[in-house]
Design a protein around this motif. Sequence first.
Motif, PDB file in Angstrom:
ATOM      1  N   ALA A   1       0.857  -1.193   0.000  1.00  0.00           N
ATOM      2  CA  ALA A   1       0.000   0.000   0.000  1.00  0.00           C
ATOM      3  C   ALA A   1       0.891   1.240   0.000  1.00  0.00           C
ATOM      4  CB  ALA A   1      -0.910  -0.003   1.220  1.00  0.00           C
ATOM      5  N   PRO A   2       1.366   1.674  -1.150  1.00  0.00           N
ATOM      6  CA  PRO A   2       2.276   2.819  -1.214  1.00  0.00           C
ATOM      7  C   PRO A   2       1.580   4.112  -0.822  1.00  0.00           C
ATOM      8  CG  PRO A   2       1.578   2.183  -3.411  1.00  0.00           C
ATOM      9  CD  PRO A   2       1.062   1.127  -2.482  1.00  0.00           C
TER      10      PRO A   2
ATOM     11  N   THR B   1       3.401   3.306  -8.801  1.00  0.00           N
ATOM     12  CA  THR B   1       3.075   2.025  -9.437  1.00  0.00           C
ATOM     13  C   THR B   1       4.350   1.210  -9.475  1.00  0.00           C
ATOM     14  OG1 THR B   1       3.543   2.856 -11.669  1.00  0.00           O
ATOM     15  CG2 THR B   1       1.259   3.019 -10.898  1.00  0.00           C
ATOM     16  N   GLU B   2       4.235  -0.046  -9.107  1.00  0.00           N
ATOM     17  CA  GLU B   2       5.387  -0.948  -9.097  1.00  0.00           C
ATOM     18  C   GLU B   2       6.543  -0.371  -8.270  1.00  0.00           C
ATOM     19  OE1 GLU B   2       6.399  -2.219 -13.059  1.00  0.00           O
ATOM     20  OE2 GLU B   2       4.304  -2.665 -13.562  1.00  0.00           O
TER      21      GLU B   2
ATOM     22  N   PHE C   1      12.005   9.184 -11.484  1.00  0.00           N
ATOM     23  CA  PHE C   1      11.215   8.247 -10.698  1.00  0.00           C
ATOM     24  C   PHE C   1      11.858   8.132  -9.318  1.00  0.00           C
ATOM     25  CE2 PHE C   1       9.801   6.957 -14.898  1.00  0.00           C
ATOM     26  CZ  PHE C   1       8.452   6.690 -14.688  1.00  0.00           C
ATOM     27  N   VAL C   2      11.041   8.223  -8.269  1.00  0.00           N
ATOM     28  CA  VAL C   2      11.538   8.092  -6.897  1.00  0.00           C
ATOM     29  C   VAL C   2      10.892   6.889  -6.232  1.00  0.00           C
ATOM     30  CG1 VAL C   2      11.988  10.559  -6.654  1.00  0.00           C
ATOM     31  CG2 VAL C   2       9.757   9.637  -5.969  1.00  0.00           C
ATOM     32  N   ASP C   3      11.601   6.358  -5.211  1.00  0.00           N
ATOM     33  CA  ASP C   3      11.011   5.269  -4.440  1.00  0.00           C
ATOM     34  C   ASP C   3      10.217   5.858  -3.282  1.00  0.00           C
ATOM     35  OD1 ASP C   3      12.790   5.959  -2.413  1.00  0.00           O
ATOM     36  OD2 ASP C   3      14.171   4.307  -2.816  1.00  0.00           O
TER      37      ASP C   3
ATOM     38  N   GLY D   1       6.610  -3.418 -15.786  1.00  0.00           N
ATOM     39  CA  GLY D   1       8.062  -3.281 -15.854  1.00  0.00           C
ATOM     40  C   GLY D   1       8.571  -2.194 -16.762  1.00  0.00           C
ATOM     41  N   CYS D   2       7.699  -1.446 -17.430  1.00  0.00           N
ATOM     42  CA  CYS D   2       8.131  -0.391 -18.352  1.00  0.00           C
ATOM     43  C   CYS D   2       7.307   0.883 -18.129  1.00  0.00           C
ATOM     44  CB  CYS D   2       7.991  -0.836 -19.805  1.00  0.00           C
ATOM     45  SG  CYS D   2       9.312  -1.937 -20.352  1.00  0.00           S
ATOM     46  N   ALA D   3       7.957   2.017 -18.412  1.00  0.00           N
ATOM     47  CA  ALA D   3       7.279   3.308 -18.403  1.00  0.00           C
ATOM     48  C   ALA D   3       7.388   3.898 -19.801  1.00  0.00           C
ATOM     49  CB  ALA D   3       7.918   4.245 -17.386  1.00  0.00           C
TER      50      ALA D   3
END
Length: 398
Positions: free
Chosen positions: A305-306, A337-338, A351-353, A374-376
């Motif tokens: 649950a991000p 997402t992901e 992109f950040v975590d 797996g792709c953006a």
Amino acid sequence: MLRTVTQYLRSLEDPYGLVRTLRDPEVCRRPDGRPWYAVGNSAVVFKVRCAGRTRMLKCYTRPMPHLEILYGRRLLRRELFIYTDHERGEWADVVTGPWYEGPTLGDAVICAAAAGDRERLLFLAAAFDRLVLAMLRRDWAHGDLKPENIIVTARGLRLVDFDASYLPALAGEPSPELGTAAYQHPARTVRDYDRHLDDFPAALLSTALHALALDPGLYGRTPLTDGLLFVPKEVVDGSSAVWRECLELFSRAGDAVHRRIALLLRSPVLRLAGLEELMDFSVRLAGTLPDGDRASDLTAAYAAAPPELFVRDGWWGFRDGVRIVIPPVYDAGFDFTEGLAAVLTGRRWAFVDTAGREALCMEGFDAVKPFRNGCAVAERNGCRYAVDRRGRVRKLDI
């Protein structure tokens, strides 16, 4: 009461019978043999040895209010006898305290910038943010925050000179000083005397230090000022070319938090809303850089649950319910997402975590979309590309 450095030196050079409680104070000497002392606006500070310990002895050259409240037991009333002429004299109040060995933050930064030592500058910048965060969490302010009042010791940064400090016991009083103009908000007056006195100089110095860590050459290229890089009035009114260059540096580096702190400096008032939250995020980010364990724990905790995207005052961040995980520092963003979220800092996508660390730089792309399978998908100059989590780019057929 106006006293001179010479009067204090005369007493301290031969203090027998001229002190009440200090045990055999002896002024330390510099390598060239001169007595070690530094003169400020209202006092002279001596480096002394008392009972085998190195101490700070502060002697005032003009009257200063609130010393009892500011220093407590460190203030020694009628401690040192000084001569007003050959035969007569008076007892003077002094302040004692620990002596911190090391260069000032200003000297340390100039030395590191001249050597192009980005690692040292980043260390000093991170240490300063930690110091500021600890200050902002207290109902207290230093009042004259500047590099010359911060000593770089083996144990970290130490503040000195608390004559302009604010404490709750002084609420409603006029400020005894206005701090050093080169680091203070130009709108500061004697009526401004509360826990937010340090907001502007803290943000100003943090901006300068982190910008220098990105580009040490800034110091040599910028016009000489009384401050480290900036003229406060020019920053507040937006006319500072150096400040604008720092914004661009932060944007290119993806340093959203310090870009946001730099933008707070445009505030017409001394209090900078959200500064503590931003400093907390900066310190948390710096804590993850040498060791990824903490970030890994956060990433694992938010795998199922991000945190969710939210906007405040036109800035985007992420929160878990009411808890702010990443404060609003981005110009735009997408939900996670992901395990990754696309965010915009200036004109730079990344992109950040879930800890707020940059995982993938998307500089040069005009737009990006969240990860799927797996792709953006990213766009550049009217063309579309697929980008995987390792940053490998493949052009897509339209």
